[in-house]
Design a protein around this motif. Structure first.
Motif, mmCIF file in Angstrom:
data_model
loop_
_atom_site.group_PDB
_atom_site.id
_atom_site.type_symbol
_atom_site.label_atom_id
_atom_site.label_comp_id
_atom_site.label_asym_id
_atom_site.label_seq_id
_atom_site.Cartn_x
_atom_site.Cartn_y
_atom_site.Cartn_z
ATOM 1 N N SER A 115 0.855 -1.192 0.000
ATOM 2 C CA SER A 115 0.000 0.000 0.000
ATOM 3 C C SER A 115 0.888 1.238 0.000
ATOM 4 O O SER A 115 1.712 1.427 0.896
ATOM 5 C CB SER A 115 -0.911 0.005 1.230
ATOM 6 N N VAL B 140 0.856 5.334 0.006
ATOM 7 C CA VAL B 140 0.021 6.494 0.292
ATOM 8 C C VAL B 140 0.836 7.753 0.027
ATOM 9 O O VAL B 140 1.972 7.892 0.502
ATOM 10 C CB VAL B 140 -0.491 6.484 1.746
ATOM 11 N N THR C 109 -2.750 5.405 -3.129
ATOM 12 C CA THR C 109 -3.748 6.378 -2.678
ATOM 13 C C THR C 109 -3.121 7.760 -2.607
ATOM 14 O O THR C 109 -2.045 7.930 -2.030
ATOM 15 C CB THR C 109 -4.303 6.002 -1.285
ATOM 16 N N ASN D 14 -6.373 5.345 -6.160
ATOM 17 C CA ASN D 14 -7.403 5.973 -5.325
ATOM 18 C C ASN D 14 -7.060 7.444 -5.099
ATOM 19 O O ASN D 14 -5.939 7.777 -4.732
ATOM 20 C CB ASN D 14 -7.513 5.264 -3.972
ATOM 21 N N LYS E 246 -0.326 3.335 9.428
ATOM 22 C CA LYS E 246 -1.532 3.850 8.778
ATOM 23 C C LYS E 246 -1.572 5.376 8.827
ATOM 24 O O LYS E 246 -0.979 6.004 9.712
ATOM 25 C CB LYS E 246 -2.789 3.276 9.428
ATOM 26 N N VAL F 72 -6.065 4.694 6.256
ATOM 27 C CA VAL F 72 -5.585 3.820 5.192
ATOM 28 C C VAL F 72 -4.221 3.283 5.600
ATOM 29 O O VAL F 72 -3.339 4.048 5.990
ATOM 30 C CB VAL F 72 -5.522 4.572 3.839
ATOM 31 N N TYR G 216 -0.435 1.630 5.186
ATOM 32 C CA TYR G 216 0.590 1.877 4.181
ATOM 33 C C TYR G 216 1.856 1.075 4.472
ATOM 34 O O TYR G 216 2.155 0.730 5.610
ATOM 35 C CB TYR G 216 0.932 3.367 4.106
#
Length: 560
Positions: A208, A210, A248, A278, A292, A310, A312
């Motif tokens: 993930s 971000v 994201t 996103n 996060k 979210v 990460y």
């Protein structure tokens, strides 16, 4: 300490002028060694005014490229011994370009003006004695003074944190070391995700990404990640990983790329959403934890704010700019500096508050102070009202405009098409402008006077102007300098356009009104512009080789 000692048997490259050995005296406010001569100084150099340039970015390099080589004894001081082509820095985070393809040794650039280079950190400026306190950055703690006659501050800026809790968990993208760290982290996380002992939940978190900030840097980093995922990840890693990767972008404004035209911003958002990136707009980061990001939606109830989070594996912080410690210290010393993020200069790029005008600032660390034209309305009006009837005819209005352009050069781009401008504010259709109509026009001009953006384009143009300006005033006394300055005129920014990479395509808008929105040709235009902006043929060749290697062999996926 000893005085400077001549070494009679040491000759320069032409075997003519004796060189000087460096044995500096001690002095200044802190009794530190004063570097009055560089190690490679010739006797001829000591007769020239001393120009010290702090920084090795776009502004500093542009000054060096446009300075008359015979006018100053130049010393460049920077923590980095290279110039970094920052617009392509996101490309280096996933191996599209090799890191050294974006670098040019600053010594090679400074050699054009026979300049000296010190790899060191500028700590503070002693304005009274005209000296810079400098500290070594290569493991030693040596401190010394470098005296100057003219000082150019081009040290850039740091990222603003907005006081966010947990900002230390994020990564930045401003230096080559940042790009190395991000590349290593991205590849390490992917390799960890491939291990059979990694749970599905851990895998999703590791993969993930971000990005806090939807400006050009954040958006282009997201685009490079997207290219890497679809071109290299699926070729060399387990295909299952592609389903677990998420990117994201958290943006506080209504759109990403908010400095571009709305049509371009919307195109970028639709393209990213179609490809699975996103985009969260109108959101502010509340805090950043180790695993996060917690953010708040701006349109939620202030009394009961809505928070979301979210996870990460990599979090990039890419927001606005703030002062470096050196600039902050200098701003506090001057006292008259009121801006919280940058140094304020006049139209000649001279730092306000320095009485003798010997310090200049440009690039991300500075902004040109905009005058409030409305405060000078009576002066402008009375100067142009030749018949003293309390109104301005079109001829008198033209005289007022000429006066404003001369007195306040930054207004020039707002004072075009004079007949249309006159008709627009002649609201009663009387054929003249009264004082209220003139007030309305000046108020509108004040509202349009914005600060220049913190971009490489601005810094490069400022450096070009300052290099030529300093060349023309070299050796002049204060009175002659002011006279020459009025002849030269103040700095005028010419916005050529803005480009952004979106993943195998690009967008852009140019000052003549043309908008570039997608298409393969847009990517090649983007490449052509950045290729032409390189400072040497060596880096141009390296970029061409990198693009060719990527097309034929793909990106390098090794961890070094």
């Amino acid at each position: 300490m000893q005085d400077i000692v001549y070494i009679e048997d040491a000759k320069d490259a032409h075997n003519q002028v004796p060189l000087l050995a460096l044995h500096p005296k001690v002095g200044g406010q802190k009794d530190l060694p004063i570097v009055s001569h560089a190690l490679d100084n010739s006797e001829d150099e000591n007769t020239k005014p001393r120009l010290v340039i702090l920084g090795s970015g776009w502004g500093a390099v542009s000054v060096l490229k446009n300075l008359d080589a015979d006018k100053y004894n130049v010393t460049v001081i920077s923590e980095n011994n290279y110039f970094l082509f920052t617009p392509l820095l996101p490309c280096a985070t996933v191996g599209t370009h090799e890191l050294r393809s974006l670098l040019e040794p600053i010594r090679k650039i400074a050699a054009r003006v026979h300049g000296h280079f010190l790899e060191a950190r500028a700590l503070e400026v002693d304005i009274e004695n005209k000296m810079i306190e400098v500290q070594s950055v290569n493991g030693r703690q040596d401190r010394f003074y470098v005296p100057y006659d003219k000082l150019v501050v081009a040290v850039g800026a740091t990222s603003i944190t907005h006081g966010i809790e947990g900002i230390e968990h994020t990564m930045r993208l401003k230096t080559i070391q940042d790009a190395q760290q991000i590349r290593r982290k991205v590849l390490t996380n992917v390799e960890l995700a491939c291990l059979p002992t990694t749970t599905p939940e851990e895998r999703k978190k590791l993969l993930s990404f971000v990005i806090c900030g939807g400006g050009a840097t954040g958006t282009e980093f997201a685009a490079e990640l997207f290219d890497w995922m679809n071109e290299d990840l699926v070729s060399w890693f387990p295909k299952l990983l592609r389903e677990d990767i998420s990117v994201t972008i958290i943006q506080s404004r209504d759109h990403i790329l908010n400095t571009f035209d709305v049509q371009i911003s919307e195109y970028a958002e639709k393209r990213f959403e179609r490809e699975g990136i996103n985009i969260v707009t109108n959101a502010r980061v509340a805090r950043i934890e180790e695993d996060k990001v917690v953010y708040r939606l701006k349109n939620s109830d202030p009394n009961n704010p809505e928070f979301k989070e979210v996870p990460y594996g990599v979090c990039l912080w890419s927001t606005g700019i703030a002062m470096t410690p050196f600039v902050k210290n200098m701003s506090e010393k001057l006292g008259s500096q009121l801006h919280q993020r940058v140094l304020t200069t006049d139209g000649f790029l001279r730092v306000k508050g320095v009485d003798d005008g010997s310090i200049y600032a440009l690039g991300d660390c500075a902004t040109i102070g905009n005058p409030k034209i409305l405060e000078h309305m009576m002066e402008i009006f009375e100067n142009a009202d030749e018949d003293q009837d309390g109104t301005l005819t079109l001829g008198e209005f033209n005289k007022a405009v000429k006066y404003m352009r001369r007195r306040f050069p930054l207004t020039e781009r707002h004072l075009t098409k004079l007949e249309n401008l006159f008709e627009k504010y002649d609201t009663d259709q009387s054929g003249t402008l009264d004082i209220d109509e003139m007030r309305a026009m000046l108020k509108d001009i004040d509202s349009k006077m914005t600060h220049l953006p913190a971009t490489a384009q601005v810094a490069s143009q400022q450096g070009r102007y300052l290099g030529k300006y300093l060349s023309q005033i070299a050796g002049l006394d204060a009175e002659s300098t002011e006279h020459k300055s009025r002849q030269i005129g103040t700095f005028t920014y010419n916005h050529l356009g803005t480009l952004a990479y979106l993943g195998n395509t690009a967008v852009g808008e140019f000052n003549w009104g043309f908008k570039m929105i997608g298409g393969l040709w847009a990517m090649y235009l983007w490449r052509s512009v950045y290729w032409s902006e390189q400072v040497s043929m060596r880096t141009r060749a390296n970029l061409s080789i990198d693009w060719t290697k990527r097309a034929v062999f793909g990106r390098d996926i090794s961890i070094v």
